[in-house]
Design a protein around this motif. Structure first.
Motif, mmCIF file in Angstrom:
data_model
loop_
_atom_site.group_PDB
_atom_site.id
_atom_site.type_symbol
_atom_site.label_atom_id
_atom_site.label_comp_id
_atom_site.label_asym_id
_atom_site.label_seq_id
_atom_site.Cartn_x
_atom_site.Cartn_y
_atom_site.Cartn_z
ATOM 1 N N LEU A 21 0.827 -1.205 0.000
ATOM 2 C CA LEU A 21 0.000 0.000 0.000
ATOM 3 C C LEU A 21 0.858 1.250 0.000
ATOM 4 O O LEU A 21 0.557 2.231 -0.700
ATOM 5 N N LEU A 22 1.941 1.236 0.750
ATOM 6 C CA LEU A 22 2.844 2.388 0.762
ATOM 7 C C LEU A 22 3.472 2.606 -0.609
ATOM 8 O O LEU A 22 3.571 3.745 -1.092
ATOM 9 N N LEU A 23 3.882 1.520 -1.257
ATOM 10 C CA LEU A 23 4.475 1.638 -2.580
ATOM 11 C C LEU A 23 3.465 2.162 -3.591
ATOM 12 O O LEU A 23 3.782 2.999 -4.442
ATOM 13 N N ASP A 24 2.251 1.699 -3.502
ATOM 14 C CA ASP A 24 1.216 2.153 -4.436
ATOM 15 C C ASP A 24 0.911 3.629 -4.242
ATOM 16 O O ASP A 24 0.739 4.371 -5.215
ATOM 17 N N GLU A 25 0.843 4.062 -2.979
ATOM 18 C CA GLU A 25 0.583 5.483 -2.726
ATOM 19 C C GLU A 25 1.734 6.349 -3.228
ATOM 20 O O GLU A 25 1.520 7.444 -3.763
ATOM 21 N N LEU A 26 2.979 5.875 -3.070
ATOM 22 C CA LEU A 26 4.132 6.634 -3.549
ATOM 23 C C LEU A 26 4.107 6.769 -5.070
ATOM 24 O O LEU A 26 4.314 7.863 -5.615
ATOM 25 N N GLN A 27 3.860 5.672 -5.784
ATOM 26 C CA GLN A 27 3.820 5.728 -7.233
ATOM 27 C C GLN A 27 2.672 6.587 -7.738
ATOM 28 O O GLN A 27 2.810 7.288 -8.756
ATOM 29 N N THR A 28 1.568 6.562 -7.031
ATOM 30 C CA THR A 28 0.426 7.393 -7.437
ATOM 31 C C THR A 28 0.772 8.871 -7.358
ATOM 32 O O THR A 28 0.472 9.650 -8.278
ATOM 33 N N ARG A 29 1.428 9.265 -6.300
ATOM 34 C CA ARG A 29 1.773 10.678 -6.145
ATOM 35 C C ARG A 29 2.922 11.084 -7.071
ATOM 36 O O ARG A 29 2.991 12.243 -7.507
ATOM 37 N N LEU A 30 3.814 10.171 -7.383
ATOM 38 C CA LEU A 30 4.849 10.481 -8.367
ATOM 39 C C LEU A 30 4.237 10.724 -9.747
ATOM 40 O O LEU A 30 4.619 11.667 -10.451
ATOM 41 N N ARG A 31 3.313 9.879 -10.138
ATOM 42 C CA ARG A 31 2.643 10.082 -11.431
ATOM 43 C C ARG A 31 1.865 11.387 -11.459
ATOM 44 O O ARG A 31 1.861 12.102 -12.466
ATOM 45 N N GLU A 32 1.227 11.713 -10.355
ATOM 46 C CA GLU A 32 0.450 12.956 -10.312
ATOM 47 C C GLU A 32 1.367 14.169 -10.404
ATOM 48 O O GLU A 32 1.072 15.139 -11.100
ATOM 49 N N GLY A 33 2.502 14.114 -9.690
ATOM 50 C CA GLY A 33 3.437 15.234 -9.775
ATOM 51 C C GLY A 33 4.033 15.391 -11.157
ATOM 52 O O GLY A 33 4.181 16.517 -11.663
ATOM 53 N N ARG A 34 4.380 14.293 -11.822
ATOM 54 C CA ARG A 34 4.916 14.375 -13.179
ATOM 55 C C ARG A 34 3.861 14.845 -14.170
ATOM 56 O O ARG A 34 4.174 15.560 -15.132
ATOM 57 N N ARG A 35 2.614 14.441 -13.947
ATOM 58 C CA ARG A 35 1.545 14.906 -14.832
ATOM 59 C C ARG A 35 1.348 16.415 -14.701
ATOM 60 O O ARG A 35 1.175 17.122 -15.707
ATOM 61 N N LEU A 36 1.396 16.915 -13.479
ATOM 62 C CA LEU A 36 1.265 18.355 -13.278
ATOM 63 C C LEU A 36 2.456 19.102 -13.875
ATOM 64 O O LEU A 36 2.296 20.201 -14.432
ATOM 65 N N ALA A 37 3.655 18.514 -13.782
ATOM 66 C CA ALA A 37 4.827 19.149 -14.399
ATOM 67 C C ALA A 37 4.682 19.213 -15.914
ATOM 68 O O ALA A 37 5.092 20.189 -16.552
ATOM 69 N N ALA A 38 4.093 18.173 -16.520
ATOM 70 C CA ALA A 38 3.853 18.203 -17.962
ATOM 71 C C ALA A 38 2.841 19.280 -18.334
ATOM 72 O O ALA A 38 2.977 19.952 -19.371
ATOM 73 N N GLU A 39 1.835 19.483 -17.503
ATOM 74 C CA GLU A 39 0.867 20.550 -17.773
ATOM 75 C C GLU A 39 1.512 21.930 -17.646
ATOM 76 O O GLU A 39 1.167 22.850 -18.396
ATOM 77 N N ALA A 108 4.456 11.894 -21.358
ATOM 78 C CA ALA A 108 4.734 12.726 -20.183
ATOM 79 C C ALA A 108 3.454 13.312 -19.611
ATOM 80 O O ALA A 108 3.361 13.539 -18.399
ATOM 81 N N ALA A 109 2.458 13.566 -20.458
ATOM 82 C CA ALA A 109 1.197 14.131 -19.967
ATOM 83 C C ALA A 109 0.438 13.162 -19.085
ATOM 84 O O ALA A 109 -0.415 13.590 -18.286
ATOM 85 N N THR A 110 0.724 11.871 -19.192
ATOM 86 C CA THR A 110 0.092 10.882 -18.321
ATOM 87 C C THR A 110 0.834 10.673 -17.018
ATOM 88 O O THR A 110 0.346 9.949 -16.146
#
Length: 340
Positions: A21-39, A108-110
């Motif tokens: 669960l910790l790993l999944d939460e970390l990857q979720t927030r990494l993807r969200e941060g990279r998606r926002l950086a692409a925007e 990168a947008a994803t």
């Protein structure tokens, strides 16, 4: 005895002991941060298309992002280069500029790609030769994108090196085998404070000639008990003296004047009054430090426009000869190495 120590609560209130669960939460927030950086990159590309100077008054998109995001200049340049390489934008004439790595921008947008992997893909795509077909470029870029989504940036670099060796084994260098002459470069810009910032890259001959003029005039002032100027300040005063002497030369063109000033008839000089003594360009410079190479020690009089207008009325010797002439005996200087 009852312990008063209370267990620390995890910021996200996740149950303890569940590693997946910790790993999944970390990857979720990494993807969200990279998606926002692409925007953010997409917004920067759109600002570049509309004109950052007209919208916000900045000279470049990197300078604009540096002030808005409050990041160092190097980081701002890296972010803006990545944004312009992944997103299409419009030029001032209405033409569209295609991105260097379009498939990388879509991925990168994803939020699937890290910034380091994106930079390595863009570097490889820039180095691909022009003779590679468009469909081949897209296929190879897709392979790099799939690799970057699951591998480390160093793996992407190795795959890109193999790709370049396969598609362009002889290299894409189009440089002339004959040695190219490196010309001197000089940059001069005015800062918001009103002062000027200089930077240059001179050839060996020009640098030696400038050093020969600058170093003798950068010695500490003679006849003064303690020269509080730093070496950089002394070089600045010496450069100011060289500019003044060059400005008074006959080969320097006069500054442009307004039309009404050009057509104005000269006024008759009153014979009863003697003209004021013309200011000398070799008089003392600012900050109250007399030149160590002049014996008058006076303070320079007259502004720069007045000295420029007097150029047409007098014909002194060439400024190079004035700079190279022998100094007076009463202002001898110690023998020091020619280092500025």
């Amino acid at each position: 005895m009852t312990s008063t120590n209370t267990p620390k609560t995890f910021p996200l209130n996740l149950p303890e002991g569940d590693a997946d669960l910790l790993l999944d939460e970390l990857q979720t927030r990494l993807r969200e941060g990279r998606r926002l950086a692409a925007e953010v990159g997409q917004i920067l590309a759109e600002i570049e298309s509309r004109g950052v100077r007209g919208l916000f008054g900045h000279n470049s998109i990197a300078v604009f992002y540096e002030h808005v995001a409050r990041v160092p200049r190097a980081e701002a340049q890296k972010v803006t280069r990545r944004a312009l390489a992944l997103n299409s934008r419009r030029a001032r004439d209405g033409t569209s500029t295609q991105p260097v790595a379009p498939l990388t921008g879509v991925a990168a947008a994803t939020g699937a790609l890290a910034e380091a992997g994106i930079d390595r893909i863009v570097t490889v795509m820039r180095k691909l030769p022009e003779h590679v077909a468009a469909n081949v470029r897209l296929d190879e870029e897709k392979n790099l994108v799939d690799l970057a989504s699951v591998a480390r940036p160093r793996d992407v670099t190795m795959a890109g090196t193999d790709l370049l060796a396969r598609l362009d084994p002889d290299g894409s260098s189009t440089e002339d085998p004959t040695p190219k002459r490196e010309r001197s470069e000089f940059w001069l810009r005015q800062k918001r404070t009103g002062r000027w910032d200089m930077r240059g890259n001179l050839d060996p001959e020009t640098g030696a000639r400038l050093t020969a003029l600058l170093v003798p005039r950068a010695y500490p002032a003679s006849g003064v008990e303690a020269d509080s100027r730093t070496p950089a300040e002394r070089r600045g005063d010496a450069f100011t003296e060289i500019v003044e002497l060059a400005e008074s030369g006959p080969d320097i063109p006069l500054p442009r004047q307004a039309p009404q000033q050009a057509t104005e008839e000269p006024r008759a000089t009153d014979p009863a009054k003697k003209p004021a003594p013309r200011p000398k360009a070799t008089q003392a410079r600012s900050q109250g430090y007399p030149s160590p190479h002049r014996s008058d020690g006076g303070v320079r009089d007259g502004s720069a426009p007045e000295r420029s207008q007097n150029v047409a009325q007098r014909r002194p010797t060439r400024w190079w000869a004035r700079l190279s002439r022998q100094r007076s005996e009463n202002a001898t200087q110690p023998q020091k190495p020619l280092t500025a």
